[in-house]
Design a protein around this motif. Structure first.
Motif, mmCIF file in Angstrom:
data_model
loop_
_atom_site.group_PDB
_atom_site.id
_atom_site.type_symbol
_atom_site.label_atom_id
_atom_site.label_comp_id
_atom_site.label_asym_id
_atom_site.label_seq_id
_atom_site.Cartn_x
_atom_site.Cartn_y
_atom_site.Cartn_z
ATOM 1 N N ILE A 143 0.979 -1.412 0.171
ATOM 2 C CA ILE A 143 0.340 -0.480 -0.451
ATOM 3 C C ILE A 143 0.840 1.275 0.011
ATOM 4 N N ASP A 144 1.096 1.640 -1.078
ATOM 5 C CA ASP A 144 1.848 3.357 -0.895
ATOM 6 C C ASP A 144 0.914 4.121 -1.996
ATOM 7 N N PRO A 145 0.028 5.120 -1.136
ATOM 8 C CA PRO A 145 -0.856 5.564 -2.080
ATOM 9 C C PRO A 145 -0.492 6.654 -2.830
ATOM 10 N N PRO A 146 -0.914 6.640 -4.233
ATOM 11 C CA PRO A 146 -0.093 8.050 -5.041
ATOM 12 C C PRO A 146 -1.077 8.909 -4.797
ATOM 13 N N VAL A 147 -0.417 9.789 -4.005
ATOM 14 C CA VAL A 147 -0.385 11.412 -4.199
ATOM 15 C C VAL A 147 -0.505 12.122 -5.440
ATOM 16 N N GLY A 148 -2.014 12.872 -5.828
ATOM 17 C CA GLY A 148 -1.435 13.375 -7.033
ATOM 18 C C GLY A 148 -1.653 14.994 -6.657
ATOM 19 N N ARG A 149 -2.072 16.154 -6.767
ATOM 20 C CA ARG A 149 -2.138 17.793 -7.145
ATOM 21 C C ARG A 149 -2.228 18.083 -5.496
ATOM 22 N N THR A 150 -1.212 18.310 -4.810
ATOM 23 C CA THR A 150 -0.938 18.849 -3.595
ATOM 24 C C THR A 150 -1.588 20.701 -4.013
ATOM 25 N N TYR A 151 -2.672 20.505 -2.875
ATOM 26 C CA TYR A 151 -2.462 22.627 -3.136
ATOM 27 C C TYR A 151 -2.614 23.311 -1.294
ATOM 28 N N PRO A 152 -1.867 24.229 -1.092
ATOM 29 C CA PRO A 152 -2.025 25.075 0.287
ATOM 30 C C PRO A 152 -3.684 25.222 0.352
ATOM 31 N N VAL A 153 -4.035 24.897 1.530
ATOM 32 C CA VAL A 153 -5.154 24.890 1.953
ATOM 33 C C VAL A 153 -6.022 25.889 1.655
ATOM 34 N N GLU A 154 -6.180 26.914 1.394
ATOM 35 C CA GLU A 154 -6.197 28.425 0.835
ATOM 36 C C GLU A 154 -6.911 28.141 -0.464
ATOM 37 N N GLU A 155 -6.163 26.590 -0.715
ATOM 38 C CA GLU A 155 -6.834 26.593 -2.425
ATOM 39 C C GLU A 155 -7.419 25.549 -2.554
ATOM 40 N N VAL A 156 -8.586 25.656 -1.802
ATOM 41 C CA VAL A 156 -9.624 24.296 -1.157
ATOM 42 C C VAL A 156 -10.158 24.087 -2.067
ATOM 43 N N ALA A 157 -11.097 25.302 -2.678
ATOM 44 C CA ALA A 157 -12.218 25.760 -4.225
ATOM 45 C C ALA A 157 -11.245 24.933 -5.278
ATOM 46 N N SER A 158 -9.900 25.599 -5.287
ATOM 47 C CA SER A 158 -9.872 24.662 -6.954
ATOM 48 C C SER A 158 -9.452 23.328 -7.165
ATOM 49 N N ALA A 159 -9.025 23.034 -5.549
ATOM 50 C CA ALA A 159 -9.167 21.142 -4.887
ATOM 51 C C ALA A 159 -10.041 20.665 -5.780
ATOM 52 N N LEU A 160 -11.503 20.964 -5.174
ATOM 53 C CA LEU A 160 -12.952 20.802 -4.694
ATOM 54 C C LEU A 160 -13.072 20.333 -6.364
ATOM 55 N N SER A 161 -13.372 21.666 -7.354
ATOM 56 C CA SER A 161 -13.219 21.553 -8.700
ATOM 57 C C SER A 161 -12.485 20.598 -9.536
ATOM 58 N N ASP A 162 -10.977 20.767 -9.563
ATOM 59 C CA ASP A 162 -10.967 19.956 -10.584
ATOM 60 C C ASP A 162 -11.048 18.154 -10.012
ATOM 61 N N MET A 163 -11.315 17.905 -8.512
ATOM 62 C CA MET A 163 -12.129 16.576 -8.813
ATOM 63 C C MET A 163 -13.409 16.668 -9.427
ATOM 64 N N ASP A 164 -13.984 17.303 -9.587
ATOM 65 C CA ASP A 164 -15.461 17.802 -10.147
ATOM 66 C C ASP A 164 -15.395 17.923 -11.892
ATOM 67 N N ALA A 165 -13.962 18.753 -12.257
ATOM 68 C CA ALA A 165 -14.262 17.802 -13.174
ATOM 69 C C ALA A 165 -12.683 16.463 -13.560
ATOM 70 N N ARG A 166 -13.427 15.705 -13.552
ATOM 71 C CA ARG A 166 -12.544 14.720 -13.482
ATOM 72 C C ARG A 166 -11.240 14.632 -13.722
#
Ligand SMILES: NC(=O)c1ccc[n+]([C@@H]2O[C@H](COP(=O)([O-])OP(=O)(O)OC[C@H]3O[C@@H](n4cnc5c(N)ncnc54)[C@H](OP(=O)(O)O)[C@@H]3O)[C@@H](O)[C@H]2O)c1
Length: 322
Positions: free
Chosen positions: A288-311
């Motif tokens: 088990i070695d989880p692939p970490v995708g993009r990391t964002y500073p916490v202030e960019e939480v909305a962008s992180a959620l939008s990227d997930m929404d946009a697949r």
């Protein structure tokens, strides 16, 4: 302290980082300084008020997180300075969080905080789905839809760790590349996946399907099952909740099994800790070695959620706080 809050139920744009007072822990809770916060589909659903749990506004988002224990009750098994990962229905998105010991898990040395925040929700779900619900046996074949996503990558790794052969289904070549790197035995594109699976298995089909997508894939997923196969209903990222004609189950001796990990596991004291203990050997050995995708500073939480929404997400998205 910073607190990631849903302030309007309108999706990513309604999520803001605000100042909030630090929590005080009850005698039974562990106080955790959060370094990383994982982003998952349930966060996205909660930001729209579409999740099973609907807290009053504003509420603190955050299911998966990792950090260092500041204070812990005697007898909890934790002490100040311990590196831990945690999982809550919501509320983990802040610099400091009070957590029941049942939802705190020890993180082995060498596992980064980013990877630690990628572990609880996805890997405990995968373990529950494959072992508890599917009764996966060594040598069986597991097909994973949405295989490059959070639950998908976890399911691939846990299935391999349990001795299964894996077939990863993805929508793009970029995602195919990621899951090949994770050691998927076979990778097929979602378009035409049924024919590809039949060919790979010499017409036999697969023993287990992990379905996080639902929608239009569902009927072909049933067709992809071998006799005595089990289709695990895990999520509906495709948007539509499918219906099943039960004659299909009769004709091929197959099962459709629901997987609702959170509500089941969190209502049973000690259940998640036992699951974590069963995964620890796979974590320390690197299976088990989880692939970490993009990391964002916490202030960019909305962008992180939008990227997930946009697949657009590959592996686990992580926000950094510490
Ligand atoms: N039942 C449980 O206990 C449990 C626990 C945790 C999560 N879940 C559910 O599992 C699902 C997956 O969560 P996750 O965190 O793994 O999400 P994720 O990381 O975003 O992965 C989901 C995958 O779904 C695929 N997909 C297909 N159609 C899509 C669409 N229209 N929009 C977005 N993605 C689409 C994507 O793969 P391709 O592009 O390759 O198709 C994507 O990689 C969610 O529904 C979540 O609520 C259930």
């Amino acid at each position: 302290m910073r607190s990631v809050q849903v302030v309007r139920l309108e999706g990513p744009s309604g999520v803001e980082v605000r100042e909030a007072p630090e929590p005080t822990r009850s005698d039974a809770e562990v106080l955790v300084e959060v370094h990383t916060l994982g982003i998952s589909w349930p966060d996205l659903l909660q930001s729209r008020g579409q999740y099973q749990i609907k807290p009053d506004l504003p509420f603190q988002l955050g299911v998966d997180f990792a950090g260092v224990v500041r204070e812990a009750p005697p007898g909890s098994g934790f002490a100040a300075g311990d590196r831990v990962a945690c999982c809550l229905p919501y509320g983990g998105g802040a610099d400091l969080v009070a957590v029941p010991p049942d939802s705190v898990f020890p993180v082995p040395d060498g596992v980064t905080f980013a990877k630690a925040a990628a572990l609880p929700l996805n890997y405990l779900t995968a373990q529950f789905a494959l072992q508890t619900r599917a009764g996966l046996r060594e040598g069986e074949t597991v097909l994973v839809h949405g295989a490059a996503g959070g639950v998908g990558t976890a399911s691939l790794q846990v299935a391999r760790g349990l001795g299964a052969r894996t077939v990863a289904v993805v929508s793009t070549e970029e995602k195919a590349e990621l899951v090949r790197g994770l050691g998927a035995d076979h990778v097929v594109l979602v378009e035409g996946f049924l024919a590809a699976v039949k060919e790979l298995t010499d017409g036999a089909g697969v023993d287990v399907v992990v379905d996080v997508v639902g929608g239009d894939l569902f009927t072909d997923s049933l067709r992809a099952l071998a006799p005595l196969g089990r289709l695990l209903v895990v999520g509906f990222t495709g948007g539509r909740i499918p219906e099943v004609k039960v004659n299909r189950l009769l004709l091929n001796n197959t099962d459709v099994r629901g997987v609702g990990w959170g509500a089941y596991a969190m209502a049973r004291p000690g259940f998640m800790s036992a699951q974590w203990d069963s995964l620890l050997p796979m974590i320390t050995s690197g299976v088990i070695d989880p692939p970490v995708g993009r990391t964002y500073p916490v202030e960019e939480v909305a962008s992180a959620l939008s990227d997930m929404d946009a697949r657009r997400v590959l592996g686990k998205t992580v926000l950094t706080l510490g």
